[in-house]
Design an enzyme around this catalytic site. Structure first.
Site, short mmCIF file in Angstrom:
data_model
loop_
_atom_site.label_atom_id
_atom_site.label_comp_id
_atom_site.label_asym_id
_atom_site.label_seq_id
_atom_site.Cartn_x
_atom_site.Cartn_y
_atom_site.Cartn_z
CD1 TRP A 99 -2.07 -2.32 1.96
CD2 TRP A 99 -2.69 -1.55 0.14
NE1 TRP A 99 -3.21 -3.10 1.29
CE2 TRP A 99 -2.93 -2.70 -0.04
CE3 TRP A 99 -3.40 -0.16 -1.49
CZ2 TRP A 99 -4.60 -3.61 -0.96
CZ3 TRP A 99 -4.22 -1.24 -1.91
CH2 TRP A 99 -4.94 -2.48 -1.73
CG ASP A 166 -4.01 3.59 3.78
OD1 ASP A 166 -4.80 3.56 4.59
OD2 ASP A 166 -3.19 3.16 2.81
CE LYS A 190 -9.02 -3.50 2.72
NZ LYS A 190 -8.08 -2.52 2.85
C1 LIG Z 1 -7.19 -2.18 1.40
C2 LIG Z 1 -6.20 -0.73 1.17
C3 LIG Z 1 -6.49 0.07 0.68
C4 LIG Z 1 -7.02 -0.14 -0.40
O1 LIG Z 1 -8.21 0.85 -0.45
P1 LIG Z 1 -9.11 1.09 -1.74
O2 LIG Z 1 -10.47 1.40 -1.05
O3 LIG Z 1 -9.62 -0.58 -1.93
O4 LIG Z 1 -8.37 1.44 -2.66
C5 LIG Z 1 -5.15 0.96 0.90
N1 LIG Z 1 -4.45 0.71 1.84
C6 LIG Z 1 -4.80 -0.03 2.92
C7 LIG Z 1 -4.02 -0.18 3.87
C8 LIG Z 1 -5.23 -1.41 2.40
O5 LIG Z 1 -5.80 -1.88 3.54
#
Ligand SMILES: *Cc1c(COP(=O)(O)O)cnc(C)c1O
Length: 356
Positions: A99, A166, A190
């Site tokens: 990521w 993030d 998530k």
């Molecule tokens: C799943 C995830 C993403 C990507 O998310 P999207 O909404 O599919 O763009 C980015 N960062 C982390 C830490 C993730 O777990």
């Protein structure tokens, strides 16, 4: 057979939330209309957005000098929105996996990226610590929980430059000191909602730091000024997000959720360490409480496929590891019940009995 959902994302949501969401699809908050067929500008839906924001503020202890908004496009859209808004000359990124790799790639469209620390040398099995943060960075970017590799920052780091995190896969899993961050964001699929909406928590001073002219939808100010309603927001995911936050509050808030997450993670990691057939994949001190990765012990690799079938037959869903790591990954998000982790532990114990 009872199913235990360990999917990495989209992932498990509380049963009561699903029931409430199903009801709202037919009759949204006693309006007599489906949630899927109402204007996002009806007072009833505006109240949903307001309540989602105020619950998020309350649960996370977000100070008054922060704004919250919800927007489509997933976390991946924020990968380029962030540098578009804030990268003038140079930004720092701590590289901890897939990521951050993707985020770094997008940042390079807008300016210079300095990778201030990286765990790539050991295949992202740890969180870099004790690194220098140059003071001339526009911001420092981290991924607070590495969903794929199963590593997590266990504390909120100090940064002399604006810190952007993030938190897609660990938001509201533990109490954090929001005041250490300039911006916290993530995709909600998530830990909070179905796919389709991202949350952004941003400190007021950042809103004045936008470094270039931008298309309207890319500018962070657009979403703050229009209160997540510049265009049609993802109505259904935002509704479910509010329901999840209500559920969290009813469960006792973030402290209670955190305690349960720690209990689940401790239980599963203890079994991984005890069981002669399995081993963990990352540094113990950096082990994620959300995404728990493990592989077969050395010499036992050939049993992997067999364990997958064994676990599937006992109702385990979504425990296959990411293709980059292999092995297994049990994602134990907030809504994953203790009972599911107990069932997985029992499954690992029963599997060991067959072979040892
Ligand atoms: C799943 C995830 C993403 C990507 O998310 P999207 O909404 O599919 O763009 C980015 N960062 C982390 C830490 C993730 O777990």
């Amino acid at each position: 057979m009872k199913k235990y959902n360990f999917n990495a994302g989209p992932s498990v949501l509380p049963e009561v939330v699903l029931q409430q969401a199903a009801k709202a699809i037919i009759d949204f908050d006693s309006t007599g209309l489906s949630l899927l067929s109402i204007s996002h500008r009806t007072p009833e839906f505006e109240a949903v957005v307001e309540e989602a924001k105020s619950l998020m503020k309350e649960l996370l202890g977000i100070p008054d000098n922060y704004k919250i908004y919800f927007v489509g496009g997933g976390a991946s859209t924020q990968f380029f929105h962030i540098p578009a808004n804030f990268l003038a000359k140079k930004a720092g990124y701590v590289h901890t996996g897939v990521w951050t790799k993707k985020a770094i790639k997008e940042a390079k469209f807008y300016g210079k990226v300095e990778v201030v620390a990286s765990s790539e040398d050991r295949n992202f099995t740890y969180i870099p610590k004790g690194f220098e943060i140059p003071e001339d960075l526009d911001y420092l970017y981290i991924c607070a929980n590495n969903t794929i590799y199963g590593t997590e920052y266990k504390m909120d780091i100090d940064s002399p430059v604006p810190l952007i995190a993030d938190m897609s896969s660990n938001i509201l899993s533990r109490p954090i000191d929001v005041s250490k961050y300039a911006m916290i964001y993530g995709g909600a699929q998530k830990n909070l909602a179905p796919a389709g909406v991202s949350f952004v928590i941003i400190r007021d001073d950042m809103l004045e730091k936008v470094v270039r002219e931008l298309p309207t939808m890319m500018n962070v100010n657009t979403h703050v000024e229009n209160d997540s309603m510049f265009n049609t927001p993802p109505v259904f995911p935002i509704y479910v997000l509010r329901e999840t936050l209500k559920w969290m509050k009813a469960e006792g808030g973030l402290e209670a959720i955190h305690r349960r997450n720690e209990e689940k993670a401790a239980m599963l990691y203890a079994e991984i360490d005890r069981n002669s057939l399995f081993r963990g994949t990352v540094e113990k001190e950096d082990r994620s409480s959300m995404n728990i990765c493990f592989v077969m012990s050395e010499g036992k690799e050939e049993l992997a496929a067999e364990f997958m079938t064994f676990a599937k037959d006992r109702g385990m869903v979504g425990i296959k590891g990411h293709r980059l790591v292999g092995g297994f990954r049990a994602s134990c998000y907030n809504a994953c019940p203790v009972e599911a982790v107990e069932a997985l532990v029992k499954c690992m114990q029963d599997f060991e009995k067959r072979w040892v």
